[in-house]
Motif scaffolding. Structure first.
Motif, PDB file in Angstrom:
ATOM      1  N   MET A   1       0.821  -1.204   0.000  1.00  0.00           N
ATOM      2  CA  MET A   1       0.000   0.000   0.000  1.00  0.00           C
ATOM      3  C   MET A   1       0.860   1.261   0.000  1.00  0.00           C
ATOM      4  SD  MET A   1      -3.154   0.439  -0.144  1.00  0.00           S
ATOM      5  CE  MET A   1      -4.303   1.740  -0.081  1.00  0.00           C
ATOM      6  N   ALA A   2       2.052   1.178   0.596  1.00  0.00           N
ATOM      7  CA  ALA A   2       2.931   2.348   0.672  1.00  0.00           C
ATOM      8  C   ALA A   2       3.287   2.864  -0.717  1.00  0.00           C
ATOM      9  CB  ALA A   2       4.188   2.011   1.459  1.00  0.00           C
ATOM     10  N   TRP A   3       3.523   1.945  -1.642  1.00  0.00           N
ATOM     11  CA  TRP A   3       3.885   2.379  -2.999  1.00  0.00           C
ATOM     12  C   TRP A   3       2.703   3.058  -3.686  1.00  0.00           C
ATOM     13  CZ3 TRP A   3       8.681   2.998  -4.215  1.00  0.00           C
ATOM     14  CH2 TRP A   3       9.653   2.238  -3.574  1.00  0.00           C
ATOM     15  N   THR A   4       1.503   2.591  -3.421  1.00  0.00           N
ATOM     16  CA  THR A   4       0.306   3.239  -3.983  1.00  0.00           C
ATOM     17  C   THR A   4       0.184   4.653  -3.437  1.00  0.00           C
ATOM     18  OG1 THR A   4      -0.806   1.103  -4.172  1.00  0.00           O
ATOM     19  CG2 THR A   4      -2.201   3.070  -4.207  1.00  0.00           C
ATOM     20  N   TYR A   5       0.360   4.806  -2.119  1.00  0.00           N
ATOM     21  CA  TYR A   5       0.330   6.136  -1.519  1.00  0.00           C
ATOM     22  C   TYR A   5       1.395   7.038  -2.147  1.00  0.00           C
ATOM     23  CZ  TYR A   5      -2.606   4.454   2.366  1.00  0.00           C
ATOM     24  OH  TYR A   5      -3.624   3.944   3.135  1.00  0.00           O
ATOM     25  N   LEU A   6       2.575   6.470  -2.355  1.00  0.00           N
ATOM     26  CA  LEU A   6       3.679   7.270  -2.888  1.00  0.00           C
ATOM     27  C   LEU A   6       3.397   7.738  -4.314  1.00  0.00           C
ATOM     28  CD1 LEU A   6       6.447   8.454  -2.296  1.00  0.00           C
ATOM     29  CD2 LEU A   6       7.456   6.321  -3.144  1.00  0.00           C
ATOM     30  N   VAL A  44       0.278  14.596   2.819  1.00  0.00           N
ATOM     31  CA  VAL A  44      -0.328  13.580   3.689  1.00  0.00           C
ATOM     32  C   VAL A  44      -0.056  12.183   3.123  1.00  0.00           C
ATOM     33  CG1 VAL A  44      -2.531  12.622   4.504  1.00  0.00           C
ATOM     34  CG2 VAL A  44      -2.065  15.078   4.706  1.00  0.00           C
ATOM     35  N   LEU A  45      -0.249  12.005   1.827  1.00  0.00           N
ATOM     36  CA  LEU A  45       0.011  10.703   1.213  1.00  0.00           C
ATOM     37  C   LEU A  45       1.491  10.331   1.309  1.00  0.00           C
ATOM     38  CD1 LEU A  45      -2.319  10.937  -1.905  1.00  0.00           C
ATOM     39  CD2 LEU A  45      -2.574   9.378   0.042  1.00  0.00           C
ATOM     40  N   LEU A  46       2.371  11.307   1.133  1.00  0.00           N
ATOM     41  CA  LEU A  46       3.800  11.041   1.304  1.00  0.00           C
ATOM     42  C   LEU A  46       4.076  10.572   2.727  1.00  0.00           C
ATOM     43  CD1 LEU A  46       6.756  11.088   0.340  1.00  0.00           C
ATOM     44  CD2 LEU A  46       6.815  13.514   1.002  1.00  0.00           C
ATOM     45  N   GLY A  47       3.497  11.234   3.691  1.00  0.00           N
ATOM     46  CA  GLY A  47       3.674  10.838   5.087  1.00  0.00           C
ATOM     47  C   GLY A  47       3.210   9.416   5.345  1.00  0.00           C
ATOM     48  N   LEU A  48       2.076   9.039   4.758  1.00  0.00           N
ATOM     49  CA  LEU A  48       1.583   7.671   4.904  1.00  0.00           C
ATOM     50  C   LEU A  48       2.540   6.669   4.270  1.00  0.00           C
ATOM     51  CD1 LEU A  48      -2.229   8.232   4.198  1.00  0.00           C
ATOM     52  CD2 LEU A  48      -1.147   7.742   6.410  1.00  0.00           C
ATOM     53  N   ALA A  49       3.060   7.013   3.107  1.00  0.00           N
ATOM     54  CA  ALA A  49       3.996   6.116   2.418  1.00  0.00           C
ATOM     55  C   ALA A  49       5.280   5.932   3.223  1.00  0.00           C
ATOM     56  CB  ALA A  49       4.313   6.656   1.021  1.00  0.00           C
ATOM     57  N   LEU A  50       5.726   7.003   3.866  1.00  0.00           N
ATOM     58  CA  LEU A  50       6.992   6.948   4.597  1.00  0.00           C
ATOM     59  C   LEU A  50       6.896   6.184   5.913  1.00  0.00           C
ATOM     60  CD1 LEU A  50       8.501  10.481   3.943  1.00  0.00           C
ATOM     61  CD2 LEU A  50       8.988   8.317   2.779  1.00  0.00           C
ATOM     62  N   ARG A  51       5.707   5.761   6.276  1.00  0.00           N
ATOM     63  CA  ARG A  51       5.580   4.897   7.452  1.00  0.00           C
ATOM     64  C   ARG A  51       6.367   3.603   7.254  1.00  0.00           C
ATOM     65  NH1 ARG A  51      -0.859   4.972   8.908  1.00  0.00           N
ATOM     66  NH2 ARG A  51      -0.846   6.892  10.127  1.00  0.00           N
ATOM     67  N   SER A  52       6.409   3.123   6.012  1.00  0.00           N
ATOM     68  CA  SER A  52       7.083   1.846   5.776  1.00  0.00           C
ATOM     69  C   SER A  52       8.174   1.898   4.716  1.00  0.00           C
ATOM     70  CB  SER A  52       6.056   0.766   5.416  1.00  0.00           C
ATOM     71  OG  SER A  52       5.344   1.127   4.259  1.00  0.00           O
ATOM     72  N   LEU A  53       8.345   3.019   4.049  1.00  0.00           N
ATOM     73  CA  LEU A  53       9.419   3.160   3.059  1.00  0.00           C
ATOM     74  C   LEU A  53      10.553   3.995   3.646  1.00  0.00           C
ATOM     75  CD1 LEU A  53       7.343   3.985  -0.161  1.00  0.00           C
ATOM     76  CD2 LEU A  53       8.382   1.797   0.459  1.00  0.00           C
ATOM     77  N   PRO A  54      11.779   3.734   3.211  1.00  0.00           N
ATOM     78  CA  PRO A  54      12.886   4.587   3.651  1.00  0.00           C
ATOM     79  C   PRO A  54      12.655   6.033   3.188  1.00  0.00           C
ATOM     80  CG  PRO A  54      13.704   2.616   2.536  1.00  0.00           C
ATOM     81  CD  PRO A  54      12.226   2.660   2.341  1.00  0.00           C
ATOM     82  N   VAL A  55      12.957   6.986   4.046  1.00  0.00           N
ATOM     83  CA  VAL A  55      12.673   8.389   3.732  1.00  0.00           C
ATOM     84  C   VAL A  55      13.430   8.856   2.487  1.00  0.00           C
ATOM     85  CG1 VAL A  55      14.411   9.398   5.275  1.00  0.00           C
ATOM     86  CG2 VAL A  55      12.354  10.683   4.724  1.00  0.00           C
ATOM     87  N   GLY A  56      14.672   8.466   2.341  1.00  0.00           N
ATOM     88  CA  GLY A  56      15.438   8.895   1.169  1.00  0.00           C
ATOM     89  C   GLY A  56      14.839   8.380  -0.124  1.00  0.00           C
ATOM     90  N   THR A  57      14.451   7.117  -0.129  1.00  0.00           N
ATOM     91  CA  THR A  57      13.833   6.514  -1.310  1.00  0.00           C
ATOM     92  C   THR A  57      12.482   7.152  -1.592  1.00  0.00           C
ATOM     93  OG1 THR A  57      14.954   4.418  -0.902  1.00  0.00           O
ATOM     94  CG2 THR A  57      12.993   4.343  -2.294  1.00  0.00           C
ATOM     95  N   GLY A  58      11.652   7.240  -0.566  1.00  0.00           N
ATOM     96  CA  GLY A  58      10.313   7.788  -0.755  1.00  0.00           C
ATOM     97  C   GLY A  58      10.335   9.223  -1.235  1.00  0.00           C
ATOM     98  N   TYR A  59      11.167  10.036  -0.592  1.00  0.00           N
ATOM     99  CA  TYR A  59      11.220  11.446  -0.971  1.00  0.00           C
ATOM    100  C   TYR A  59      11.763  11.616  -2.390  1.00  0.00           C
ATOM    101  CZ  TYR A  59      12.093  16.431  -0.858  1.00  0.00           C
ATOM    102  OH  TYR A  59      12.091  17.764  -1.157  1.00  0.00           O
TER     103      TYR A  59
END
Length: 105
Positions: A1-6, A44-59
């Motif tokens: 789900m994190a990737w969908t949020y991202l 908000v969606l980025l924040g949800l994604a970063l719950r389980s993704l590394p911050v550097g990758t997600g950002y």
């Protein structure tokens, strides 16, 4: 789900980046409101994604999606130049996004 949020967060980032142009310096009400809403949803969606993704990758992926989408819409909607070098650089960003996605798992 994190990737969908991202991915959704990246799409909303495109919306607010393009919205900045249409808001004309926040002087037009409806484009300004839509831009602000897109900003909030995106973060908000980025924040949800970063719950389980590394911050550097997600950002990096979030900004990459926003960069690529905004550059493409700039070409399509705003008549910005579509030079070979510009398109090649957009392609490099896409390769970087995919690389980060596959490296993160």
């Amino acid at each position: 789900m994190a990737w969908t949020y991202l991915v959704l967060a990246g799409l909303f980032e495109i919306g607010w980046a393009i919205g900045l142009k249409y808001s004309d310096g926040f002087s037009r009400l409806i484009p300004s409101v839509l831009t602000a809403i897109s900003m909030v949803i995106s973060v908000v969606l980025l924040g949800l994604a970063l719950r389980s993704l590394p911050v550097g990758t997600g950002y990096a992926i979030w900004t990459g999606i926003g960069t690529v989408g905004t550059a493409i819409l700039g070409i399509v909607l705003l008549g910005e130049p579509a030079t070979a070098l510009r398109l090649a650089c957009i392609g490099l960003i896409i390769v970087g996004i995919l690389g980060l996605k596959f490296a993160a798992g």
